[in-house]
Design a protein around this motif. Structure first.
Motif, mmCIF file in Angstrom:
data_model
loop_
_atom_site.group_PDB
_atom_site.id
_atom_site.type_symbol
_atom_site.label_atom_id
_atom_site.label_comp_id
_atom_site.label_asym_id
_atom_site.label_seq_id
_atom_site.Cartn_x
_atom_site.Cartn_y
_atom_site.Cartn_z
ATOM 1 N N ILE A 111 37.818 42.151 35.746
ATOM 2 C CA ILE A 111 38.813 43.010 35.524
ATOM 3 C C ILE A 111 39.704 43.499 36.699
ATOM 4 O O ILE A 111 39.262 43.269 37.796
ATOM 5 C CB ILE A 111 38.461 44.167 34.796
ATOM 6 N N SER A 112 41.070 43.687 36.559
ATOM 7 C CA SER A 112 41.804 44.326 37.322
ATOM 8 C C SER A 112 41.900 45.794 36.827
ATOM 9 O O SER A 112 42.636 46.263 36.093
ATOM 10 C CB SER A 112 43.099 43.792 37.339
ATOM 11 N N ALA A 113 41.265 46.475 37.594
ATOM 12 C CA ALA A 113 41.110 48.125 37.089
ATOM 13 C C ALA A 113 42.034 49.116 37.931
ATOM 14 O O ALA A 113 42.210 48.707 39.288
ATOM 15 C CB ALA A 113 39.644 48.453 37.618
ATOM 16 N N GLN A 114 42.499 49.912 37.344
ATOM 17 C CA GLN A 114 43.548 51.066 38.090
ATOM 18 C C GLN A 114 42.352 51.868 38.878
ATOM 19 O O GLN A 114 41.263 52.384 38.201
ATOM 20 C CB GLN A 114 43.900 51.992 36.887
ATOM 21 N N VAL A 115 42.688 52.063 39.921
ATOM 22 C CA VAL A 115 41.843 52.676 40.891
ATOM 23 C C VAL A 115 41.404 54.104 40.334
ATOM 24 O O VAL A 115 40.213 54.655 40.683
ATOM 25 C CB VAL A 115 42.406 52.895 42.359
ATOM 26 N N TYR A 116 42.122 54.947 39.743
ATOM 27 C CA TYR A 116 41.753 56.285 39.409
ATOM 28 C C TYR A 116 40.702 56.243 38.216
ATOM 29 O O TYR A 116 40.148 57.135 37.979
ATOM 30 C CB TYR A 116 42.929 56.977 38.952
ATOM 31 N N ILE A 117 40.483 55.208 37.574
ATOM 32 C CA ILE A 117 39.483 54.803 36.449
ATOM 33 C C ILE A 117 38.275 54.138 37.002
ATOM 34 O O ILE A 117 37.473 53.601 36.296
ATOM 35 C CB ILE A 117 39.910 54.827 35.225
ATOM 36 N N LYS A 118 38.453 53.685 38.156
ATOM 37 C CA LYS A 118 37.194 52.765 38.661
ATOM 38 C C LYS A 118 35.720 53.220 38.570
ATOM 39 O O LYS A 118 34.965 52.514 38.102
ATOM 40 C CB LYS A 118 37.362 52.764 40.191
ATOM 41 N N GLY A 125 28.881 49.151 34.680
ATOM 42 C CA GLY A 125 28.130 48.040 35.001
ATOM 43 C C GLY A 125 29.045 47.304 36.144
ATOM 44 O O GLY A 125 28.556 46.191 36.742
ATOM 45 N N PHE A 126 30.449 47.550 36.083
ATOM 46 C CA PHE A 126 31.250 46.717 36.996
ATOM 47 C C PHE A 126 31.187 46.965 38.504
ATOM 48 O O PHE A 126 30.631 48.269 38.744
ATOM 49 C CB PHE A 126 32.720 46.836 36.611
ATOM 50 N N LYS A 127 31.108 46.111 39.251
ATOM 51 C CA LYS A 127 31.227 46.659 40.548
ATOM 52 C C LYS A 127 32.744 45.933 41.498
ATOM 53 O O LYS A 127 33.094 44.984 40.991
ATOM 54 C CB LYS A 127 30.268 45.806 41.271
ATOM 55 N N VAL A 128 33.172 46.700 42.655
ATOM 56 C CA VAL A 128 34.268 46.228 43.100
ATOM 57 C C VAL A 128 33.939 45.363 43.596
ATOM 58 O O VAL A 128 33.295 45.033 44.723
ATOM 59 C CB VAL A 128 34.799 47.576 43.975
ATOM 60 N N VAL A 129 34.936 44.215 43.787
ATOM 61 C CA VAL A 129 34.740 43.122 44.609
ATOM 62 C C VAL A 129 36.308 42.644 45.366
ATOM 63 O O VAL A 129 36.422 41.549 45.824
ATOM 64 C CB VAL A 129 34.458 41.778 43.578
ATOM 65 N N SER A 130 37.134 43.522 45.641
ATOM 66 C CA SER A 130 38.197 43.261 46.255
ATOM 67 C C SER A 130 38.647 44.585 46.843
ATOM 68 O O SER A 130 38.183 45.572 46.796
ATOM 69 C CB SER A 130 39.439 42.978 45.214
ATOM 70 N N GLU A 131 39.823 44.394 47.956
ATOM 71 C CA GLU A 131 40.488 45.578 48.359
ATOM 72 C C GLU A 131 41.325 45.944 47.379
ATOM 73 O O GLU A 131 41.922 45.434 46.449
ATOM 74 C CB GLU A 131 41.247 45.273 49.854
ATOM 75 N N GLU A 132 41.723 47.398 47.582
ATOM 76 C CA GLU A 132 42.817 48.027 47.061
ATOM 77 C C GLU A 132 44.205 47.086 46.916
ATOM 78 O O GLU A 132 44.534 46.598 48.133
ATOM 79 C CB GLU A 132 43.062 49.302 47.077
ATOM 80 N N PRO A 139 47.958 51.468 42.156
ATOM 81 C CA PRO A 139 46.823 50.988 42.955
ATOM 82 C C PRO A 139 45.567 50.424 41.785
ATOM 83 O O PRO A 139 45.217 50.987 40.834
ATOM 84 C CB PRO A 139 46.339 52.284 43.464
ATOM 85 N N HIS A 140 45.223 49.175 41.979
ATOM 86 C CA HIS A 140 44.243 48.555 41.249
ATOM 87 C C HIS A 140 43.044 47.981 42.446
ATOM 88 O O HIS A 140 43.152 47.841 43.745
ATOM 89 C CB HIS A 140 44.760 47.339 40.746
ATOM 90 N N VAL A 141 41.928 47.536 41.796
ATOM 91 C CA VAL A 141 40.883 46.849 42.513
ATOM 92 C C VAL A 141 40.345 45.680 41.430
ATOM 93 O O VAL A 141 40.397 46.155 40.429
ATOM 94 C CB VAL A 141 39.635 47.680 42.974
#
Length: 147
Positions: A111-118, A125-132, A139-141
């Motif tokens: 997914i491409s998630a808005q940072v404020y709801i990371k 169960g999602f994990k961040v896999v990119s820079e902002e 802003p997304h990650v």
């Protein structure tokens, strides 16, 4: 409240109109973000939405591998403002992941998630896999879910 899951060609004209209306209400008007919501990916999507007395109060779309990413994808996730913090978004996300795993037999979702709801996605169960990064000036990650 009732959850429905339909392919694009299974949506009634009224359901499609309500989906597009609520997406514009939240993503364009509420977030003050001008962007092209109708991106042709809806044709390829499963649309999961929650109705309360005929009003769509939450929705998301599930995209097959190869449409947005190599993995399955979930996007256009929203819950109308007055229904937020009631558990609807969590229930909707869990239903989507269960459908992807049990019906589509897939184990990864990007997914491409808005940072404020990371944090919301991390709790699912999602994990961040990119820079902002900025997407439509928000802003997304990228985040990845692996069963």
């Amino acid at each position: 409240m009732e959850f429905k899951l339909k392919r694009f060609n299974e949506l009634t004209v009224e359901e499609l109109y309500k989906l597009l209306r609520v997406r514009n209400e939240v993503f364009v008007v509420e977030q003050d973000c001008v962007y092209q919501d109708c991106d042709n990916k809806d044709y390829e999507a499963y649309h999961l939405f929650c109705e309360d007395e005929g009003e769509i109060i939450g929705c998301l779309r599930i995209l097959n591998r190869g449409v947005s990413y190599e993995e399955m994808s979930i996007g256009r996730v929203l819950v109308k403002e007055k229904y937020r913090h009631t558990g609807i978004s969590r229930e909707m996300m869990l239903k989507a992941l269960k459908f992807i795993e049990e019906e589509l037999m897939e184990t990864e979702v990007r997914i491409s998630a808005q940072v404020y709801i990371k944090k919301f996605y991390e709790n699912a169960g999602f994990k961040v896999v990119s820079e902002e990064y900025l997407e439509d000036n928000i802003p997304h990650v990228q985040m990845l879910y692996k069963k």
